[in-house]
Scaffold this motif. Structure first.
Motif, PDB file in Angstrom:
ATOM      1  N   VAL A 177      66.440  78.352  65.490  1.00 41.73           N
ATOM      2  CA  VAL A 177      67.468  77.597  64.630  1.00 41.73           C
ATOM      3  C   VAL A 177      67.500  76.025  65.138  1.00 41.73           C
ATOM      4  CG1 VAL A 177      69.488  77.146  63.781  1.00 41.73           C
ATOM      5  CG2 VAL A 177      68.581  79.439  63.770  1.00 41.73           C
ATOM      6  N   VAL A 178      67.094  75.067  64.660  1.00 43.23           N
ATOM      7  CA  VAL A 178      66.994  73.737  65.145  1.00 43.23           C
ATOM      8  C   VAL A 178      68.047  72.818  64.707  1.00 43.23           C
ATOM      9  CG1 VAL A 178      64.751  74.033  66.046  1.00 43.23           C
ATOM     10  CG2 VAL A 178      65.092  73.123  63.927  1.00 43.23           C
ATOM     11  N   ALA A 179      68.707  73.400  63.586  1.00 39.37           N
ATOM     12  CA  ALA A 179      69.621  72.541  62.847  1.00 39.37           C
ATOM     13  C   ALA A 179      70.401  73.286  61.915  1.00 39.37           C
ATOM     14  CB  ALA A 179      68.764  71.209  62.112  1.00 39.37           C
ATOM     15  N   TRP A 180      71.749  73.184  61.753  1.00 36.80           N
ATOM     16  CA  TRP A 180      72.745  73.540  60.857  1.00 36.80           C
ATOM     17  C   TRP A 180      73.856  72.658  60.246  1.00 36.80           C
ATOM     18  CZ3 TRP A 180      71.782  73.979  65.931  1.00 36.80           C
ATOM     19  CH2 TRP A 180      72.596  73.605  66.744  1.00 36.80           C
ATOM     20  N   ASN A 181      74.484  73.103  59.497  1.00 40.28           N
ATOM     21  CA  ASN A 181      75.813  72.490  59.003  1.00 40.28           C
ATOM     22  C   ASN A 181      77.124  73.078  59.448  1.00 40.28           C
ATOM     23  OD1 ASN A 181      75.751  74.632  56.981  1.00 40.28           O
ATOM     24  ND2 ASN A 181      75.496  73.426  55.317  1.00 40.28           N
ATOM     25  N   ARG A 182      78.078  72.464  59.054  1.00 44.53           N
ATOM     26  CA  ARG A 182      79.197  72.968  59.559  1.00 44.53           C
ATOM     27  C   ARG A 182      79.433  74.275  59.007  1.00 44.53           C
ATOM     28  NH1 ARG A 182      84.998  72.659  58.282  1.00 44.53           N
ATOM     29  NH2 ARG A 182      86.294  73.152  60.008  1.00 44.53           N
ATOM     30  N   ALA A 183      79.297  74.686  57.713  1.00 50.64           N
ATOM     31  CA  ALA A 183      79.306  76.001  56.997  1.00 50.64           C
ATOM     32  C   ALA A 183      78.585  76.897  57.592  1.00 50.64           C
ATOM     33  CB  ALA A 183      79.104  75.942  55.355  1.00 50.64           C
ATOM     34  N   ALA A 184      77.483  76.754  58.122  1.00 53.96           N
ATOM     35  CA  ALA A 184      76.962  77.565  59.018  1.00 53.96           C
ATOM     36  C   ALA A 184      77.471  78.265  60.223  1.00 53.96           C
ATOM     37  CB  ALA A 184      75.006  77.277  59.279  1.00 53.96           C
ATOM     38  N   ALA A 185      77.765  76.937  60.878  1.00 48.15           N
ATOM     39  CA  ALA A 185      78.531  77.434  62.015  1.00 48.15           C
ATOM     40  C   ALA A 185      79.826  78.069  62.181  1.00 48.15           C
ATOM     41  CB  ALA A 185      78.915  76.040  62.796  1.00 48.15           C
ATOM     42  N   VAL A 186      80.459  77.997  60.848  1.00 48.01           N
ATOM     43  CA  VAL A 186      81.884  78.836  60.714  1.00 48.01           C
ATOM     44  C   VAL A 186      81.377  80.321  60.155  1.00 48.01           C
ATOM     45  CG1 VAL A 186      84.033  78.967  59.267  1.00 48.01           C
ATOM     46  CG2 VAL A 186      83.140  76.830  60.478  1.00 48.01           C
ATOM     47  N   VAL A 187      80.477  80.317  59.298  1.00 43.90           N
ATOM     48  CA  VAL A 187      80.227  81.594  58.479  1.00 43.90           C
ATOM     49  C   VAL A 187      79.323  82.605  59.255  1.00 43.90           C
ATOM     50  CG1 VAL A 187      79.357  82.636  56.420  1.00 43.90           C
ATOM     51  CG2 VAL A 187      80.883  80.331  56.078  1.00 43.90           C
ATOM     52  N   LEU A 188      77.995  81.830  59.826  1.00 40.99           N
ATOM     53  CA  LEU A 188      77.117  82.728  60.362  1.00 40.99           C
ATOM     54  C   LEU A 188      77.247  82.749  61.895  1.00 40.99           C
ATOM     55  CD1 LEU A 188      74.061  81.074  58.027  1.00 40.99           C
ATOM     56  CD2 LEU A 188      75.361  83.460  57.499  1.00 40.99           C
ATOM     57  N   THR A 189      76.830  81.827  62.457  1.00 46.01           N
ATOM     58  CA  THR A 189      76.847  81.582  63.957  1.00 46.01           C
ATOM     59  C   THR A 189      77.236  80.467  64.327  1.00 46.01           C
ATOM     60  OG1 THR A 189      75.338  83.531  64.040  1.00 46.01           O
ATOM     61  CG2 THR A 189      75.675  82.062  66.074  1.00 46.01           C
ATOM     62  N   ASP A 190      78.044  80.173  65.347  1.00 49.32           N
ATOM     63  CA  ASP A 190      78.201  78.735  66.094  1.00 49.32           C
ATOM     64  C   ASP A 190      77.150  78.404  67.117  1.00 49.32           C
ATOM     65  OD1 ASP A 190      79.256  76.524  67.159  1.00 49.32           O
ATOM     66  OD2 ASP A 190      80.722  77.427  68.150  1.00 49.32           O
ATOM     67  N   TYR A 191      76.038  77.971  66.416  1.00 55.39           N
ATOM     68  CA  TYR A 191      74.786  77.919  67.184  1.00 55.39           C
ATOM     69  C   TYR A 191      74.858  76.565  68.335  1.00 55.39           C
ATOM     70  CZ  TYR A 191      72.802  80.148  63.202  1.00 55.39           C
ATOM     71  OH  TYR A 191      72.400  80.902  61.982  1.00 55.39           O
ATOM     72  N   GLY A 192      75.914  75.917  68.039  1.00 63.98           N
ATOM     73  CA  GLY A 192      76.436  74.796  69.177  1.00 63.98           C
ATOM     74  C   GLY A 192      76.722  75.374  70.103  1.00 63.98           C
ATOM     75  N   ALA A 193      77.271  76.474  70.354  1.00 65.61           N
ATOM     76  CA  ALA A 193      77.939  77.320  71.450  1.00 65.61           C
ATOM     77  C   ALA A 193      76.969  78.124  72.321  1.00 65.61           C
ATOM     78  CB  ALA A 193      79.099  78.106  71.005  1.00 65.61           C
ATOM     79  N   LEU A 194      75.687  77.981  71.825  1.00 65.82           N
ATOM     80  CA  LEU A 194      74.456  79.081  72.291  1.00 65.82           C
ATOM     81  C   LEU A 194      73.685  77.950  73.109  1.00 65.82           C
ATOM     82  CD1 LEU A 194      73.602  81.498  69.392  1.00 65.82           C
ATOM     83  CD2 LEU A 194      75.070  81.858  71.597  1.00 65.82           C
ATOM     84  N   PRO A 195      72.998  78.135  73.992  1.00 69.07           N
ATOM     85  CA  PRO A 195      71.809  77.405  74.618  1.00 69.07           C
ATOM     86  C   PRO A 195      70.575  77.407  73.704  1.00 69.07           C
ATOM     87  CG  PRO A 195      72.802  79.271  76.481  1.00 69.07           C
ATOM     88  CD  PRO A 195      73.421  79.512  74.912  1.00 69.07           C
ATOM     89  N   PRO A 196      70.106  76.310  73.721  1.00 69.81           N
ATOM     90  CA  PRO A 196      69.065  76.308  72.606  1.00 69.81           C
ATOM     91  C   PRO A 196      67.861  77.267  72.819  1.00 69.81           C
ATOM     92  CG  PRO A 196      69.359  74.222  73.883  1.00 69.81           C
ATOM     93  CD  PRO A 196      70.083  75.021  74.514  1.00 69.81           C
TER      94      PRO A 196
END
Length: 278
Positions: free
Chosen positions: A128-147
């Motif tokens: 996953v290389v990009a996402w929106n806020r809805a994805a971070a809240v509903v699916l996974t907080d990708y920004g909190a994970l190492p790339p």
């Protein structure tokens, strides 16, 4: 063009648009713009006669190797190389996986415009290389994970939280493995995925078994059901889209299946602090 020589017309067009100076050649005393035929032939390591025949429509069908060398000689872009193969051989060139460049700000703005619909952009290797806020809240907080941990396959088989959110985990896992396999093959990324495959085979007997089955799936559209830790059961309808001009990327949009599902997402997003798409 009058005699149907699409290949010759395209080769001549690309050749005349090149600046000889950029290739260390003199730009003076040239009757026509661009590179000469013999210069292209030399750069492609083919005979001048053979290249001339190709431009004149007398060379027959060139091999894929010859077209590949001509594409490099003419410094064609990816889409220009694809067109060269289509007019020269009637098919697309063999795929070559080069990894993924960062997404454009315009594509990120498109994701962000989908306020209540989780959306992600992933590579053929399912990073996953990009996402929106809805994805971070509903699916996974990708920004909190190492790339290097933002891989859907790794999360499905290694993250207990992700597993517990799937009411039909085994069916989802089989679908992901099959889709991952065909996406990687289409992109010519078989070698690139092997470290991940070997890692998951060692750590997950379930993955190892599913991988050995060699099933393939297509990730077009369908329904995703989640047991969200806050919202409870929620249903999303997903659709996958190719990103034009970026064959290395896929856009996945998850729309709330019902007005009730959308209200759940709205309430959760309003209650949670902003999660940035990094």
């Amino acid at each position: 063009m009058a005699n149907g020589n699409l290949l010759g017309a395209y080769l001549k067009n690309r050749r005349t648009k090149l600046d000889p100076v950029l290739f260390g050649l003199s730009g003076s005393r040239r009757r026509t713009p661009g590179l000469r035929r013999e210069e292209v032939a030399q750069r492609a390591n083919i005979s001048t006669t053979w290249y001339t025949w190709l431009e004149q429509g007398r060379g027959g069908n060139p091999s894929a190797d010859v077209l590949d060398r001509i594409a490099r000689a003419l410094t064609l872009t990816g889409i220009e190389r694809e067109h060269l193969f289509l007019v020269g051989l009637g098919r697309q060139p063999g795929v070559r996986y080069h990894g993924s460049d960062p997404i454009t700000p315009r594509l990120q703005r498109l994701l962000d415009a989908l306020t209540w619909s989780p959306a992600i952009v992933r590579t053929p290797t399912w990073d996953v290389v990009a996402w929106n806020r809805a994805a971070a809240v509903v699916l996974t907080d990708y920004g909190a994970l190492p790339p290097d941990q933002r891989n859907i396959l790794r999360m499905i088989f290694s993250d207990p939280r992700i597993r517990s959110a799937q009411p039909e985990w085994e069916a989802v896992a089989r679908f992901v493995v099959g889709s991952f396999r065909i996406d990687a093959a289409r992109a010519g990324a078989d070698a690139e995925i092997m470290p991940l495959v070997e890692e998951l085979c060692r750590s997950s007997p379930e993955f190892a078994s599913m991988w050995r089955e060699n099933d393939v799936q297509t990730h077009g559209e369908g329904v995703k059901r989640l047991n969200h830790p806050v919202m409870g059961p929620i249903t999303l309808e997903y659709s996958a889209f190719a990103v034009d001009g970026r064959p290395d990327l896929s856009l996945i949009v998850y729309n709330p299946a019902t007005p009730g599902d959308q209200r759940l997402i709205e309430n959760l997003m309003q209650a949670r602090p902003a999660l940035a798409a990094e």
